[in-house]
Write a protein that holds these residues in place. Structure first.
Motif, PDB file in Angstrom:
ATOM      1  N   GLY A   8      85.879  52.398 175.391  1.00  0.00           N
ATOM      2  CA  GLY A   8      87.331  52.507 175.513  1.00  0.00           C
ATOM      3  C   GLY A   8      87.975  53.427 174.506  1.00  0.00           C
ATOM      4  N   GLN A   9      87.178  53.949 173.551  1.00  0.00           N
ATOM      5  CA  GLN A   9      87.715  54.832 172.527  1.00  0.00           C
ATOM      6  C   GLN A   9      87.302  56.279 172.817  1.00  0.00           C
ATOM      7  OE1 GLN A   9      89.784  53.771 169.975  1.00  0.00           O
ATOM      8  NE2 GLN A   9      89.687  51.829 171.104  1.00  0.00           N
ATOM      9  N   PRO A  10      88.110  57.250 172.396  1.00  0.00           N
ATOM     10  CA  PRO A  10      87.740  58.644 172.622  1.00  0.00           C
ATOM     11  C   PRO A  10      86.531  59.046 171.790  1.00  0.00           C
ATOM     12  CG  PRO A  10      89.689  58.501 171.228  1.00  0.00           C
ATOM     13  CD  PRO A  10      89.414  57.114 171.722  1.00  0.00           C
ATOM     14  N   ALA A  32      94.112  55.214 155.310  1.00  0.00           N
ATOM     15  CA  ALA A  32      93.845  54.352 156.455  1.00  0.00           C
ATOM     16  C   ALA A  32      92.351  54.319 156.735  1.00  0.00           C
ATOM     17  CB  ALA A  32      94.595  54.854 157.687  1.00  0.00           C
ATOM     18  N   LEU A  33      91.829  53.137 157.045  1.00  0.00           N
ATOM     19  CA  LEU A  33      90.424  52.999 157.418  1.00  0.00           C
ATOM     20  C   LEU A  33      90.278  53.303 158.904  1.00  0.00           C
ATOM     21  CD1 LEU A  33      89.435  49.732 155.514  1.00  0.00           C
ATOM     22  CD2 LEU A  33      89.092  52.103 154.797  1.00  0.00           C
ATOM     23  N   LEU A  34      89.342  54.178 159.238  1.00  0.00           N
ATOM     24  CA  LEU A  34      89.082  54.535 160.628  1.00  0.00           C
ATOM     25  C   LEU A  34      87.828  53.868 161.160  1.00  0.00           C
ATOM     26  CD1 LEU A  34      89.801  58.371 160.363  1.00  0.00           C
ATOM     27  CD2 LEU A  34      91.406  56.507 160.875  1.00  0.00           C
ATOM     28  N   PHE A  35      86.894  53.557 160.253  1.00  0.00           N
ATOM     29  CA  PHE A  35      85.633  52.919 160.636  1.00  0.00           C
ATOM     30  C   PHE A  35      85.045  52.239 159.410  1.00  0.00           C
ATOM     31  CE2 PHE A  35      81.000  53.008 160.756  1.00  0.00           C
ATOM     32  CZ  PHE A  35      80.727  52.432 161.991  1.00  0.00           C
ATOM     33  N   ALA A  53      77.513  62.288 168.896  1.00  0.00           N
ATOM     34  CA  ALA A  53      78.895  61.800 168.919  1.00  0.00           C
ATOM     35  C   ALA A  53      78.980  60.602 169.861  1.00  0.00           C
ATOM     36  CB  ALA A  53      79.839  62.903 169.361  1.00  0.00           C
ATOM     37  N   MET A  54      79.333  59.451 169.316  1.00  0.00           N
ATOM     38  CA  MET A  54      79.455  58.234 170.106  1.00  0.00           C
ATOM     39  C   MET A  54      80.734  57.512 169.698  1.00  0.00           C
ATOM     40  SD  MET A  54      75.559  56.726 170.159  1.00  0.00           S
ATOM     41  CE  MET A  54      75.526  56.506 168.368  1.00  0.00           C
TER      42      MET A  54
END
Length: 263
Positions: free
Chosen positions: A69-71, A99-102, A64-65
């Motif tokens: 600045g992001q959770p 919605a696009l998240l990545f 998990a990365m």
């Protein structure tokens, strides 16, 4: 067929991946549970491990990365739907209210991927295949047998996956009630996944989500191995038209299903 060598039809679940809080421990846990083998991948792929069953790729486990600045992303299994063109699918997702998240981003020469949420909030991925088509083994012990979307707005989800990925949602004789099979134009008579209404099956605090179910040869033995390794059972073994199923949570909180197929 259990072994896959050709690209999946667009919209078909073609891969599942876990972004693990403890990658090494997760690899060991699922290796014991499903008979998987795998090694931490190269740095250019973030150490992502392709797990294999009997020499064929079945799932991925990565660390998990998050961007600075992001959770940190949650420890969850993500279902990836096949696409012939990830960028076109990305546009269709946003046009349909998702919605696009990545992404979309290239994964070397293997393919192009993105992660998105549908119009009801369920998170899923899209895999635009190039050198790698996805899972090379399915529908047999130690591999994925089913993926489905659980939502609190069944009509909206059905409309979304039709607009974004060309999937047709319609009732299944084997699953009466508020559950729809997802069908591709290439395979109109056999569902590739499903969409289910959550109201009667999940507490109100559980958000919309995609669920991965893995096939096993012996459900009781799998559940015993799971609990011995620190996992918990959230849905006790239950009979279904397709076989015996159970709902499990791994030691870090990822939900998934296991099924011993009928017959």
């Amino acid at each position: 067929m259990p072994e896959i060598n050709e690209p999946y039809a667009p919209g078909t679940p073609c891969w599942v991946g876990l972004m693990a809080q403890d990658q090494t421990a997760a690899m060991e846990f699922y290796g014991r549970l499903f008979g998987w083998s795998g090694e931490v991948g190269p740095p250019e792929f973030g150490g992502y491990a392709v797990m294999e069953k009997d020499g064929r790729a079945v799932a991925g486990i990565g660390p998990a990365m998050a961007p600075e600045g992001q959770p940190e992303p949650p420890h969850v299994w993500t279902t990836y739907l096949a696409s012939d063109d990830a960028d076109t699918t990305a546009r269709r997702i946003t046009d349909a209210g998702g919605a696009l998240l990545f992404g979309p981003d290239d994964v070397g020469t293997l393919g192009r991927m993105l992660v998105a949420s549908d119009s009801t909030g369920a998170v899923f991925g899209v895999w635009g295949h190039r050198d790698f088509v996805g899972a090379g083994r399915v529908n047999e012990p130690g591999s994925v047998i089913w993926c489905d979307c659980n939502t609190r707005d069944l009509p909206a989800a059905a409309a979304f996956y039709h607009a974004a990925l060309g999937l047709e949602a319609r009732p299944m004789v084997e699953a009466p009630g508020e559950y729809l099979g997802l069908f591709t134009p290439a395979q109109p008579d056999r569902p590739v996944g499903g969409i289910g209404a959550m109201e009667q099956r999940f507490p109100p605090e559980v958000p919309a989500h995609w669920m991965t179910t893995f096939a096993v040869a012996d459900l009781a033995a799998t559940v015993a191995t799971h609990t011995a390794g620190g996992g918990t059972v959230v849905v006790e073994p239950t009979s279904t038209p397709w076989g015996e199923m159970a709902g499990l949570v791994d030691p870090w909180g990822a939900h998934f299903g296991v099924m011993q197929p009928a017959g």
